[in-house]
Design an enzyme around this catalytic site. Structure first.
Site, PDB file in Angstrom:
ATOM      1  N   GLY A 177       0.840  -1.192   0.000  1.00  0.00           N
ATOM      2  CA  GLY A 177       0.000   0.000   0.000  1.00  0.00           C
ATOM      3  C   GLY A 177       0.873   1.238   0.000  1.00  0.00           C
ATOM      4  O   GLY A 177       1.967   1.249  -0.558  1.00  0.00           O
ATOM      5  N   CYS A 178       0.393   2.269   0.650  1.00  0.00           N
ATOM      6  CA  CYS A 178       1.106   3.542   0.720  1.00  0.00           C
ATOM      7  C   CYS A 178       2.498   3.347   1.322  1.00  0.00           C
ATOM      8  O   CYS A 178       2.635   2.754   2.380  1.00  0.00           O
ATOM      9  CB  CYS A 178       0.295   4.507   1.580  1.00  0.00           C
ATOM     10  SG  CYS A 178       1.176   5.993   2.056  1.00  0.00           S
TER      11      CYS A 178
END
Length: 178
Positions: free
Chosen positions: A11-12
């Site tokens: 993800g981020c």
């Protein structure tokens, strides 16, 4: 003993970076882009989802202090590896869950880690094991983001503390003492 390198996407990259920089034996965590088809992509290009890159982290670690298997276990415990091309509200292939092994041993370890982690998740793990590809460091303002600007970002404040709580609960013996 020489240092080793691991490359993960969960993800981020601000969120994964914050988790892994907290581990003993991790010497450096660099946010960047890998797994795509455009040379020297920018954050804006990657966010548009057209380059094929994942937001990822490159970890430099001391294998005498923390093993690659431990890093993988932390990865699978601190993000949702069952979400395809997303983490929460971050949607797109740039937010995919992936391991980018740098050799055959890391690839085998990634497969074993997925098998170990599956019992902790009610849905199938969709984390991809992708071939290593060129690494492009993210822009300077993305590096160590949680340590600075991230502390005042509503997104980071909502996303990172729960990940750090999972890390402290499940891996207290692996945390830095400093």
């Amino acid at each position: 003993m020489p240092h080793d390198t691991a490359v993960f996407a969960g993800g981020c990259f601000w969120c994964t970076e914050a988790v892994f920089q907290s581990l003993a034996g991790v010497e450096r965590v660099e946010s960047g882009y890998t797994g795509g088809s455009v040379a020297d992509p920018t954050y804006k290009q990657v966010c548009n989802g057209n380059t094929g890159h994942a937001e990822a982290i490159r970890i430099t670690y001391d294998p005498a202090v923390i093993a690659y298997d431990d890093l993988l276990d932390v990865l699978f415990a601190t993000h949702d590896p069952t979400q395809l091309n997303r983490q929460g509200n971050d949607i797109g292939t740039q937010y995919r869950s992936a391991v980018f092994p740098l050799n055959d041993e890391q690839a085998a370890a990634a497969r074993a880690a997925i098998e170990r982690a599956q019992s902790n998740w009610p849905q199938p793990i969709v984390t991809a094991i992708e071939p290593a590809s060129p690494w492009y460091p993210a822009e300077d303002y993305h590096q160590a983001y949680w340590n600075g600007e991230g502390q005042s970002s509503p997104y980071c404040l909502a996303s990172i503390p729960p990940k750090l709580a999972k890390l402290r609960k499940g891996f207290a013996d692996r945390l830095r003492e400093d």
